[in-house]
Design a protein around this motif. Structure first.
Motif, PDB file in Angstrom:
ATOM      1  N   ASN A  57      40.742   2.293 -60.749  1.00  0.00           N
ATOM      2  CA  ASN A  57      40.610   3.617 -60.158  1.00  0.00           C
ATOM      3  C   ASN A  57      39.350   3.659 -59.298  1.00  0.00           C
ATOM      4  O   ASN A  57      38.274   3.301 -59.782  1.00  0.00           O
ATOM      5  CB  ASN A  57      40.500   4.662 -61.273  1.00  0.00           C
ATOM      6  N   PRO A  58      39.439   4.082 -58.033  1.00  0.00           N
ATOM      7  CA  PRO A  58      38.222   4.100 -57.204  1.00  0.00           C
ATOM      8  C   PRO A  58      37.213   5.099 -57.757  1.00  0.00           C
ATOM      9  O   PRO A  58      37.595   6.177 -58.197  1.00  0.00           O
ATOM     10  CB  PRO A  58      38.720   4.555 -55.831  1.00  0.00           C
ATOM     11  N   SER A  59      35.926   4.724 -57.730  1.00  0.00           N
ATOM     12  CA  SER A  59      34.905   5.645 -58.242  1.00  0.00           C
ATOM     13  C   SER A  59      34.744   6.835 -57.307  1.00  0.00           C
ATOM     14  O   SER A  59      34.570   7.964 -57.742  1.00  0.00           O
ATOM     15  CB  SER A  59      33.572   4.914 -58.420  1.00  0.00           C
ATOM     16  N   SER A  60      34.811   6.580 -55.995  1.00  0.00           N
ATOM     17  CA  SER A  60      34.757   7.688 -55.023  1.00  0.00           C
ATOM     18  C   SER A  60      35.354   7.182 -53.723  1.00  0.00           C
ATOM     19  O   SER A  60      35.445   5.969 -53.495  1.00  0.00           O
ATOM     20  CB  SER A  60      33.314   8.139 -54.766  1.00  0.00           C
ATOM     21  N   PHE A  61      35.718   8.113 -52.849  1.00  0.00           N
ATOM     22  CA  PHE A  61      36.286   7.714 -51.559  1.00  0.00           C
ATOM     23  C   PHE A  61      35.233   6.957 -50.743  1.00  0.00           C
ATOM     24  O   PHE A  61      35.523   5.942 -50.101  1.00  0.00           O
ATOM     25  CB  PHE A  61      36.785   8.948 -50.795  1.00  0.00           C
ATOM     26  N   GLU A  62      33.984   7.414 -50.809  1.00  0.00           N
ATOM     27  CA  GLU A  62      32.894   6.768 -50.049  1.00  0.00           C
ATOM     28  C   GLU A  62      32.721   5.309 -50.482  1.00  0.00           C
ATOM     29  O   GLU A  62      32.569   4.420 -49.649  1.00  0.00           O
ATOM     30  CB  GLU A  62      31.571   7.523 -50.238  1.00  0.00           C
ATOM     31  N   ASP A  63      32.730   5.080 -51.805  1.00  0.00           N
ATOM     32  CA  ASP A  63      32.585   3.701 -52.304  1.00  0.00           C
ATOM     33  C   ASP A  63      33.768   2.844 -51.854  1.00  0.00           C
ATOM     34  O   ASP A  63      33.625   1.661 -51.555  1.00  0.00           O
ATOM     35  CB  ASP A  63      32.523   3.683 -53.843  1.00  0.00           C
ATOM     36  N   PHE A  64      34.946   3.472 -51.839  1.00  0.00           N
ATOM     37  CA  PHE A  64      36.142   2.736 -51.440  1.00  0.00           C
ATOM     38  C   PHE A  64      36.053   2.326 -49.970  1.00  0.00           C
ATOM     39  O   PHE A  64      36.432   1.214 -49.593  1.00  0.00           O
ATOM     40  CB  PHE A  64      37.393   3.599 -51.688  1.00  0.00           C
ATOM     41  N   VAL A  65      35.505   3.214 -49.142  1.00  0.00           N
ATOM     42  CA  VAL A  65      35.300   2.881 -47.727  1.00  0.00           C
ATOM     43  C   VAL A  65      34.358   1.685 -47.603  1.00  0.00           C
ATOM     44  O   VAL A  65      34.620   0.733 -46.858  1.00  0.00           O
ATOM     45  CB  VAL A  65      34.756   4.098 -46.937  1.00  0.00           C
ATOM     46  N   ASP A  66      33.268   1.703 -48.360  1.00  0.00           N
ATOM     47  CA  ASP A  66      32.313   0.587 -48.311  1.00  0.00           C
ATOM     48  C   ASP A  66      32.970  -0.730 -48.690  1.00  0.00           C
ATOM     49  O   ASP A  66      32.791  -1.754 -48.013  1.00  0.00           O
ATOM     50  CB  ASP A  66      31.125   0.853 -49.263  1.00  0.00           C
ATOM     51  N   GLU A  67      33.745  -0.684 -49.760  1.00  0.00           N
ATOM     52  CA  GLU A  67      34.425  -1.889 -50.237  1.00  0.00           C
ATOM     53  C   GLU A  67      35.409  -2.407 -49.184  1.00  0.00           C
ATOM     54  O   GLU A  67      35.514  -3.603 -48.933  1.00  0.00           O
ATOM     55  CB  GLU A  67      35.165  -1.541 -51.536  1.00  0.00           C
ATOM     56  N   PHE A  68      36.115  -1.483 -48.569  1.00  0.00           N
ATOM     57  CA  PHE A  68      37.091  -1.850 -47.530  1.00  0.00           C
ATOM     58  C   PHE A  68      36.380  -2.498 -46.340  1.00  0.00           C
ATOM     59  O   PHE A  68      36.814  -3.529 -45.818  1.00  0.00           O
ATOM     60  CB  PHE A  68      37.845  -0.592 -47.076  1.00  0.00           C
ATOM     61  N   LEU A  69      35.276  -1.899 -45.919  1.00  0.00           N
ATOM     62  CA  LEU A  69      34.547  -2.425 -44.755  1.00  0.00           C
ATOM     63  C   LEU A  69      33.928  -3.790 -45.055  1.00  0.00           C
ATOM     64  O   LEU A  69      33.834  -4.646 -44.182  1.00  0.00           O
ATOM     65  CB  LEU A  69      33.472  -1.433 -44.313  1.00  0.00           C
ATOM     66  N   GLU A  70      33.523  -3.988 -46.306  1.00  0.00           N
ATOM     67  CA  GLU A  70      32.913  -5.268 -46.691  1.00  0.00           C
ATOM     68  C   GLU A  70      33.963  -6.330 -47.003  1.00  0.00           C
ATOM     69  O   GLU A  70      33.651  -7.517 -47.096  1.00  0.00           O
ATOM     70  CB  GLU A  70      31.993  -5.064 -47.908  1.00  0.00           C
TER      71      GLU A  70
END
Length: 291
Positions: free
Chosen positions: A146-159
């Motif tokens: 489960n993603p912790s937050s949308f912002e964290d998910f964006v970071d993970e996606f970009l990385e």
């Protein structure tokens, strides 16, 4: 509960859910013996895979809709790298070409593809829409965290550190092989905007011309309204442990540009900067705008 539900396989530096991938199944995909008549659909997850599986099945079923109504999409077009592949492959319809699916990267699959001449359909989608769709999928899929937050998910996606790795590397890797493979590049956006024209383009590439009536049948059965109601496509056949439809639908919206409802101006700016850095000099002509 499957004991592999929460396991992760790392293959060539990329994380895969262990629920449907093992080192053996991933390795087997890379040494698979393709036939010249095979047709392989390749996507990064959430780029329209299910939609294109439906379209390709419909092109080859020539109006005989039994498979569309009775076989789930993963049985019609199994994923090469998944553990179920070895049992699904022998069951494929022998009157069609073998229709196969993969999320693997070009560098691991290309050597096997180069040994014969299968046709490859590579489908991509605006990465912001991919990200939003993938975020929602993580919330309903029991085999993804489960993603912790949308912002964290964006970071993970970009990385590129999340499951299935980097969207940027995936797209650049496959489109970089256009000269070496018999590859057609199709986007989610063009199928959405010009479905009939895109289906004609696909059927021409596949050497399987269609009449106008056949196109009508395909358009009807690959529409979002048909697919979202069909349990052969909407993943409602899977148990709640695997896909929890009470948390959201697998076929959620089927629209273009839904990312605008999720991205703040700051996130958008951050995403665009990374996109430009990674894709700016790729020389690829991609049909979406980042604004």
């Amino acid at each position: 509960m499957n004991e592999r539900m929460n396991t992760t396989e790392i293959f060539d530096g990329v994380r895969f859910p262990g629920f449907m991938h093992t080192p053996e199944s991933l390795q087997a995909a890379c040494t698979f013996q393709f036939q010249d008549t095979d047709i392989l659909l390749v996507t990064f997850p959430k780029s329209g895979t299910t939609w294109m599986q439906q379209v390709l099945s419909l092109i080859f079923c020539e109006g005989h809709l039994w498979p569309i109504h009775h076989l789930p999409n993963w049985a019609r077009m199994p994923w090469m790298e998944q553990t179920s592949f070895s049992s699904l492959l022998p069951q494929l319809n022998t009157s069609w070409p073998r229709l196969l699916t993969s999320h693997l990267y070009a560098k691991v699959l290309a050597p096997a593809l180069m040994k014969s001449k299968p046709k490859v359909v590579y489908m991509a989608r605006n990465p912001k829409d991919v990200l939003v769709s993938f975020y929602h999928f993580h919330r309903i899929a029991g085999f993804l965290p489960n993603p912790s937050s949308f912002e964290d998910f964006v970071d993970e996606f970009l990385e590129g550190t999340g499951f299935f790795g980097s969207w940027f590397d995936h797209v650049k890797g496959w489109l970089g092989l256009q000269k070496d493979l018999d590859l057609l590049f199709v986007t989610y956006e063009e199928l959405h905007k010009e479905p009939r024209f895109t289906i004609q383009k696909l059927s021409e590439f596949l050497g399987h011309p269609l009449g106008p009536e056949e196109e009508d049948v395909i358009l009807e059965h690959c529409s979002f309204s048909f697919m979202s109601q069909s349990n052969m496509v909407n993943y409602s056949l899977l148990s709640k442990e695997i896909i929890d439809h009470s948390q959201g639908k697998f076929l959620r919206k089927g629209v273009v540009g839904n990312w605008r409802e999720h991205f703040t101006p700051d996130l958008n700016k951050k995403f665009n900067a990374v996109y430009e850095a990674k894709m700016g000099d790729s020389g690829l002509c991609l049909p979406w705008t980042m604004d």
